[in-house]
Design a protein around this motif. Structure first.
Motif, PDB file in Angstrom:
ATOM      1  N   PRO A   5     -21.064  43.242 -36.835  1.00 18.98           N
ATOM      2  CA  PRO A   5     -19.859  43.566 -36.586  1.00 18.98           C
ATOM      3  C   PRO A   5     -19.537  43.995 -37.271  1.00 18.98           C
ATOM      4  N   ASP A   6     -18.166  44.890 -36.367  1.00 18.25           N
ATOM      5  CA  ASP A   6     -17.761  45.655 -36.556  1.00 18.25           C
ATOM      6  C   ASP A   6     -16.536  45.364 -37.720  1.00 18.25           C
ATOM      7  N   TYR A   7     -16.700  45.467 -38.747  1.00 14.45           N
ATOM      8  CA  TYR A   7     -15.223  44.712 -39.645  1.00 14.45           C
ATOM      9  C   TYR A   7     -13.856  45.449 -39.794  1.00 14.45           C
ATOM     10  N   LYS A   8     -14.349  47.060 -39.491  1.00 14.90           N
ATOM     11  CA  LYS A   8     -13.177  47.171 -39.769  1.00 14.90           C
ATOM     12  C   LYS A   8     -12.070  47.108 -38.414  1.00 14.90           C
ATOM     13  N   ARG A   9     -12.611  47.930 -36.834  1.00 10.38           N
ATOM     14  CA  ARG A   9     -12.455  47.578 -35.660  1.00 10.38           C
ATOM     15  C   ARG A   9     -11.971  45.214 -36.166  1.00 10.38           C
ATOM     16  N   THR A  10     -12.555  44.103 -36.287  1.00 11.40           N
ATOM     17  CA  THR A  10     -11.591  43.263 -36.107  1.00 11.40           C
ATOM     18  C   THR A  10     -10.100  43.544 -37.124  1.00 11.40           C
ATOM     19  N   ARG A  11     -10.550  44.266 -38.085  1.00 10.51           N
ATOM     20  CA  ARG A  11      -9.814  43.990 -38.681  1.00 10.51           C
ATOM     21  C   ARG A  11      -8.265  44.615 -38.573  1.00 10.51           C
ATOM     22  N   GLY A  12      -8.752  45.674 -37.655  1.00 12.08           N
ATOM     23  CA  GLY A  12      -7.462  46.667 -36.575  1.00 12.08           C
ATOM     24  C   GLY A  12      -6.819  45.950 -35.967  1.00 12.08           C
ATOM     25  N   ASP A  13      -7.719  45.206 -35.326  1.00  9.89           N
ATOM     26  CA  ASP A  13      -7.530  44.348 -34.402  1.00  9.89           C
ATOM     27  C   ASP A  13      -6.344  42.984 -34.897  1.00  9.89           C
ATOM     28  N   ARG A  14      -6.843  42.327 -36.086  1.00  7.11           N
ATOM     29  CA  ARG A  14      -6.095  41.602 -36.173  1.00  7.11           C
ATOM     30  C   ARG A  14      -4.085  42.099 -36.886  1.00  7.11           C
ATOM     31  N   GLU A  15      -4.266  43.244 -37.726  1.00  6.51           N
ATOM     32  CA  GLU A  15      -3.415  43.614 -38.187  1.00  6.51           C
ATOM     33  C   GLU A  15      -2.857  44.211 -36.787  1.00  6.51           C
ATOM     34  N   ARG A  16      -3.027  44.783 -35.992  1.00  4.17           N
ATOM     35  CA  ARG A  16      -2.436  44.893 -34.749  1.00  4.17           C
ATOM     36  C   ARG A  16      -1.564  43.663 -33.425  1.00  4.17           C
ATOM     37  N   GLN A  17      -2.772  42.630 -34.026  1.00  3.37           N
ATOM     38  CA  GLN A  17      -2.044  41.379 -33.489  1.00  3.37           C
ATOM     39  C   GLN A  17      -0.692  41.159 -34.304  1.00  3.37           C
ATOM     40  N   LYS A  18      -1.026  41.325 -35.558  1.00  6.13           N
ATOM     41  CA  LYS A  18       0.356  40.684 -36.318  1.00  6.13           C
ATOM     42  C   LYS A  18       1.810  41.772 -36.213  1.00  6.13           C
ATOM     43  N   ARG A  19       1.381  42.922 -35.655  1.00  2.00           N
ATOM     44  CA  ARG A  19       2.515  43.531 -35.423  1.00  2.00           C
ATOM     45  C   ARG A  19       3.213  43.514 -33.811  1.00  2.00           C
ATOM     46  N   VAL A  20       2.052  42.861 -32.734  1.00  2.00           N
ATOM     47  CA  VAL A  20       2.942  42.130 -31.603  1.00  2.00           C
ATOM     48  C   VAL A  20       3.727  41.003 -32.009  1.00  2.00           C
ATOM     49  N   GLU A  21       3.093  40.416 -32.709  1.00  2.00           N
ATOM     50  CA  GLU A  21       3.659  39.067 -33.128  1.00  2.00           C
ATOM     51  C   GLU A  21       4.589  39.128 -33.713  1.00  2.00           C
ATOM     52  N   ASN A  22       4.938  40.098 -34.765  1.00  2.00           N
ATOM     53  CA  ASN A  22       6.411  40.501 -35.274  1.00  2.00           C
ATOM     54  C   ASN A  22       7.609  40.950 -34.000  1.00  2.00           C
ATOM     55  N   TYR A  23       6.901  42.337 -33.571  1.00  2.00           N
ATOM     56  CA  TYR A  23       7.257  42.457 -32.558  1.00  2.00           C
ATOM     57  C   TYR A  23       8.476  40.989 -32.041  1.00  2.00           C
ATOM     58  N   PHE A  24       7.486  40.600 -31.327  1.00  2.00           N
ATOM     59  CA  PHE A  24       8.596  39.231 -30.597  1.00  2.00           C
ATOM     60  C   PHE A  24       9.339  38.865 -31.379  1.00  2.00           C
ATOM     61  N   SER A  25       9.048  38.002 -32.014  1.00  2.00           N
ATOM     62  CA  SER A  25       9.647  37.390 -32.723  1.00  2.00           C
ATOM     63  C   SER A  25      10.831  38.234 -33.567  1.00  2.00           C
ATOM     64  N   LYS A  26      10.976  39.310 -34.054  1.00  2.00           N
ATOM     65  CA  LYS A  26      11.817  39.937 -34.164  1.00  2.00           C
ATOM     66  C   LYS A  26      13.080  40.024 -33.231  1.00  2.00           C
ATOM     67  N   LYS A  27      12.367  40.797 -32.037  1.00  2.00           N
ATOM     68  CA  LYS A  27      13.278  41.301 -30.894  1.00  2.00           C
ATOM     69  C   LYS A  27      13.469  39.723 -29.759  1.00  2.00           C
ATOM     70  N   LEU A  28      12.612  38.779 -30.362  1.00  2.00           N
ATOM     71  CA  LEU A  28      13.204  37.512 -29.219  1.00  2.00           C
ATOM     72  C   LEU A  28      14.074  36.739 -30.407  1.00  2.00           C
ATOM     73  N   ASP A  29      14.801  37.191 -31.292  1.00  2.00           N
ATOM     74  CA  ASP A  29      14.558  35.785 -32.373  1.00  2.00           C
ATOM     75  C   ASP A  29      14.145  34.558 -32.620  1.00  2.00           C
ATOM     76  N   LEU A  30      12.982  34.650 -32.493  1.00  2.00           N
ATOM     77  CA  LEU A  30      12.002  32.956 -32.396  1.00  2.00           C
ATOM     78  C   LEU A  30      12.437  32.452 -33.746  1.00  2.00           C
ATOM     79  N   SER A  31      12.185  30.661 -33.423  1.00  2.00           N
ATOM     80  CA  SER A  31      12.105  29.819 -34.705  1.00  2.00           C
ATOM     81  C   SER A  31      10.909  29.623 -35.063  1.00  2.00           C
ATOM     82  N   GLU A  32      11.527  29.092 -36.238  1.00  2.00           N
ATOM     83  CA  GLU A  32       9.790  28.785 -36.773  1.00  2.00           C
ATOM     84  C   GLU A  32       9.245  28.335 -35.271  1.00  2.00           C
ATOM     85  N   GLU A  33       9.663  26.643 -34.874  1.00  2.00           N
ATOM     86  CA  GLU A  33       9.008  26.298 -34.155  1.00  2.00           C
ATOM     87  C   GLU A  33       8.331  26.868 -33.340  1.00  2.00           C
TER      88      GLU A  33
END
Length: 158
Positions: free
Chosen positions: A30-58
């Motif tokens: 498996p291409d671990y670099k790509r997988t790790r990059g995907d996880r980093e990109r996913q985390k950035r997207v999650e953080n973006y939505f969380s920050k822009k929408l001011d999401l609660s923990e729930e």
């Protein structure tokens, strides 16, 4: 002497088989670099939505549940689409008839439609997690994502 020769041949065959197996495993890992990059990109997207929408923990927890569910549903379809594309490459190499090609294209289109449908319902479910104020911001984000970027080429068919 004859027995030694047989042992040497058997050892040589085992060495070649081991080298082949190691090569196969190395090339198909498996291409671990790509997988790790995907996880980093996913985390950035999650953080973006969380920050822009001011999401609660729930809400963050619900977003994460929806994301996992969505990717479980779409992953199988994407693998099927890739398999169909590989089949088309084989057909291209083997000179398949038009009817067979059209059948594979129809399968790909149907699966792409399923992916788009799942994407829509996923976004709708995410939007429903938001309160009224967050929904307005969510809608703005979706409009911005859907707009072509200045340096993005728009594909057109001849």
């Amino acid at each position: 002497m004859n027995r030694n020769r047989l042992l040497i041949i058997l050892v040589a065959i085992l060495v070649v088989m081991n080298a082949g197996l190691l090569s196969f495993l190395w090339l198909n890992k498996p291409d671990y670099k790509r997988t790790r990059g995907d996880r980093e990109r996913q985390k950035r997207v999650e953080n973006y939505f969380s920050k822009k929408l001011d999401l609660s923990e729930e809400q963050e927890r619900l977003f994460e549940q929806q994301r996992k569910k969505h990717f479980r549903e779409t992953r199988a379809l994407m693998k099927d689409i890739q398999a169909d594309r590989e089949e088309m490459i084989t057909m291209l190499q083997n000179g398949a008839d038009s009817l067979a090609i059209e059948q594979v294209l129809a399968r790909i289109n149907e699966k792409n439609n399923d992916v788009e449908r799942l994407n829509f319902w996923h976004l709708r479910n995410l939007r429903e997690i938001c309160d009224d104020n967050q929904q307005k911001r969510f809608d703005k984000i979706m409009h911005r994502i859907g707009e072509p970027r200045p340096n993005q080429r728009v594909r057109s068919r001849p």
